[in-house]
Design a protein around this motif. Structure first.
Motif, PDB file in Angstrom:
ATOM      1  N   GLU A  57       0.758  -0.787   0.006  1.00 22.02           N
ATOM      2  CA  GLU A  57      -0.138   0.080   0.189  1.00 22.02           C
ATOM      3  C   GLU A  57       1.216   1.646   0.381  1.00 22.02           C
ATOM      4  O   GLU A  57       0.521   2.011  -0.721  1.00 22.02           O
ATOM      5  N   ALA A  58       1.804   0.804   0.512  1.00 26.24           N
ATOM      6  CA  ALA A  58       3.107   2.583   1.071  1.00 26.24           C
ATOM      7  C   ALA A  58       3.659   2.656  -1.095  1.00 26.24           C
ATOM      8  O   ALA A  58       3.745   4.143  -1.225  1.00 26.24           O
ATOM      9  N   ARG A  59       4.234   1.169  -0.915  1.00 26.59           N
ATOM     10  CA  ARG A  59       4.329   1.839  -2.433  1.00 26.59           C
ATOM     11  C   ARG A  59       3.666   2.434  -3.197  1.00 26.59           C
ATOM     12  O   ARG A  59       4.332   3.499  -5.054  1.00 26.59           O
ATOM     13  N   GLU A  60       2.347   2.277  -2.893  1.00 26.57           N
ATOM     14  CA  GLU A  60       1.036   2.379  -4.023  1.00 26.57           C
ATOM     15  C   GLU A  60       0.441   3.889  -3.928  1.00 26.57           C
ATOM     16  O   GLU A  60      -0.130   4.495  -4.765  1.00 26.57           O
ATOM     17  N   ALA A  61       1.413   4.527  -2.618  1.00 25.37           N
ATOM     18  CA  ALA A  61       0.238   5.459  -2.473  1.00 25.37           C
ATOM     19  C   ALA A  61       0.761   7.030  -2.910  1.00 25.37           C
ATOM     20  O   ALA A  61       2.313   7.732  -2.860  1.00 25.37           O
ATOM     21  N   ALA A  62      -0.272   7.215  -3.945  1.00 21.83           N
ATOM     22  CA  ALA A  62       0.459   8.235  -4.875  1.00 21.83           C
ATOM     23  C   ALA A  62       0.036   9.780  -4.392  1.00 21.83           C
ATOM     24  O   ALA A  62       0.375  11.065  -5.230  1.00 21.83           O
ATOM     25  N   THR A  63      -0.616   9.864  -3.487  1.00 22.35           N
ATOM     26  CA  THR A  63      -1.586  10.439  -3.834  1.00 22.35           C
ATOM     27  C   THR A  63      -1.435  11.158  -1.831  1.00 22.35           C
ATOM     28  O   THR A  63      -1.201  10.547  -1.674  1.00 22.35           O
ATOM     29  N   PRO A  64      -1.057  12.086  -1.160  1.00 18.15           N
ATOM     30  CA  PRO A  64      -0.874  12.804   0.435  1.00 18.15           C
ATOM     31  C   PRO A  64      -2.142  12.045   0.845  1.00 18.15           C
ATOM     32  O   PRO A  64      -2.324  11.303   1.630  1.00 18.15           O
ATOM     33  N   LYS A  65      -4.026  11.765   0.308  1.00 16.82           N
ATOM     34  CA  LYS A  65      -4.598  11.201   0.968  1.00 16.82           C
ATOM     35  C   LYS A  65      -3.929   9.732   1.290  1.00 16.82           C
ATOM     36  O   LYS A  65      -4.694   8.897   2.225  1.00 16.82           O
ATOM     37  N   ALA A  66      -3.232   8.513   0.011  1.00 19.80           N
ATOM     38  CA  ALA A  66      -3.305   7.187   0.008  1.00 19.80           C
ATOM     39  C   ALA A  66      -2.614   7.094   0.867  1.00 19.80           C
ATOM     40  O   ALA A  66      -2.120   6.290   1.445  1.00 19.80           O
ATOM     41  N   TRP A  67      -1.609   8.369   1.414  1.00 23.55           N
ATOM     42  CA  TRP A  67      -0.195   8.193   1.858  1.00 23.55           C
ATOM     43  C   TRP A  67      -0.555   8.476   3.342  1.00 23.55           C
ATOM     44  O   TRP A  67      -0.113   7.449   4.234  1.00 23.55           O
ATOM     45  N   ALA A  68      -1.648   9.199   3.827  1.00 19.56           N
ATOM     46  CA  ALA A  68      -2.539   9.515   5.034  1.00 19.56           C
ATOM     47  C   ALA A  68      -2.847   8.077   5.444  1.00 19.56           C
ATOM     48  O   ALA A  68      -2.834   7.331   6.930  1.00 19.56           O
ATOM     49  N   ALA A  69      -3.718   7.491   4.069  1.00 20.26           N
ATOM     50  CA  ALA A  69      -4.195   6.194   4.975  1.00 20.26           C
ATOM     51  C   ALA A  69      -2.877   5.119   5.613  1.00 20.26           C
ATOM     52  O   ALA A  69      -3.773   4.190   6.524  1.00 20.26           O
ATOM     53  N   PHE A  70      -2.539   4.974   4.289  1.00 18.38           N
ATOM     54  CA  PHE A  70      -0.909   4.186   4.247  1.00 18.38           C
ATOM     55  C   PHE A  70      -0.604   4.381   6.004  1.00 18.38           C
ATOM     56  O   PHE A  70      -0.415   3.394   6.931  1.00 18.38           O
ATOM     57  N   ALA A  71       0.222   5.613   7.091  1.00 20.83           N
ATOM     58  CA  ALA A  71       0.132   6.264   7.448  1.00 20.83           C
ATOM     59  C   ALA A  71      -0.667   6.124   9.245  1.00 20.83           C
ATOM     60  O   ALA A  71      -0.446   5.532  10.168  1.00 20.83           O
ATOM     61  N   LYS A  72      -2.208   5.591   7.981  1.00 23.22           N
ATOM     62  CA  LYS A  72      -3.174   5.545   9.854  1.00 23.22           C
ATOM     63  C   LYS A  72      -2.763   3.693  10.671  1.00 23.22           C
ATOM     64  O   LYS A  72      -2.570   3.929  11.547  1.00 23.22           O
TER      65      LYS A  72
END
Length: 130
Positions: A57-72
């Protein structure tokens, strides 16, 4: 005394101390006997790495929203009692020892180690600036 957050495989800083690899897998093509001498890590501790699904998921997180979801989700994984105790231990040790934790990612801002830095800071860890 402090924790350094590092990119594994990068040259070690002076007085860096023990280097802990918080990664899911060891470096490819490197004999185990050479992990430390090639500046990967001295101790492998995958317990603080994201789960395999979260790494993807982290590797595919291309947007700030996707990265925030990973971080959570990563924060939730680190919130389990075993992981929380490990983070508390590292934070406490940081006041009397120099050591580092790290990952292979080139960009810390798009790596679980950025979240790990925050988690350690929230627990009162002494963190090396930079």
């Amino acid at each position: 005394m402090a924790i350094r957050i590092v990119r594994l495989g990068s040259p070690r800083a002076r007085d860096e101390g023990l280097r802990i690899g918080t990664v899911r897998r060891p470096p490819r093509g490197v004999p185990k006997s050479e992990f430390a001498s090639q500046d990967w890590y001295d101790v492998w501790y995958p317990n603080l790495a994201p789960s395999a699904d979260l790494v993807k998921e982290a590797r595919e997180a291309a947007t700030p929203k996707a990265w925030a979801a990973f971080a959570k989700k990563y924060r939730a994984e680190m919130g389990t009692p075993e992981n929380a105790r490990t983070l508390d231990l590292l934070a406490a040790l940081s006041h009397g020892s120099d050591f580092s934790v790290g990952c292979y990612c080139e960009d810390e801002s798009h790596c679980h180690r950025s979240v790990l830095r925050t988690l350690l800071s929230e627990r009162g860890a002494a963190l090396h600036a930079g």
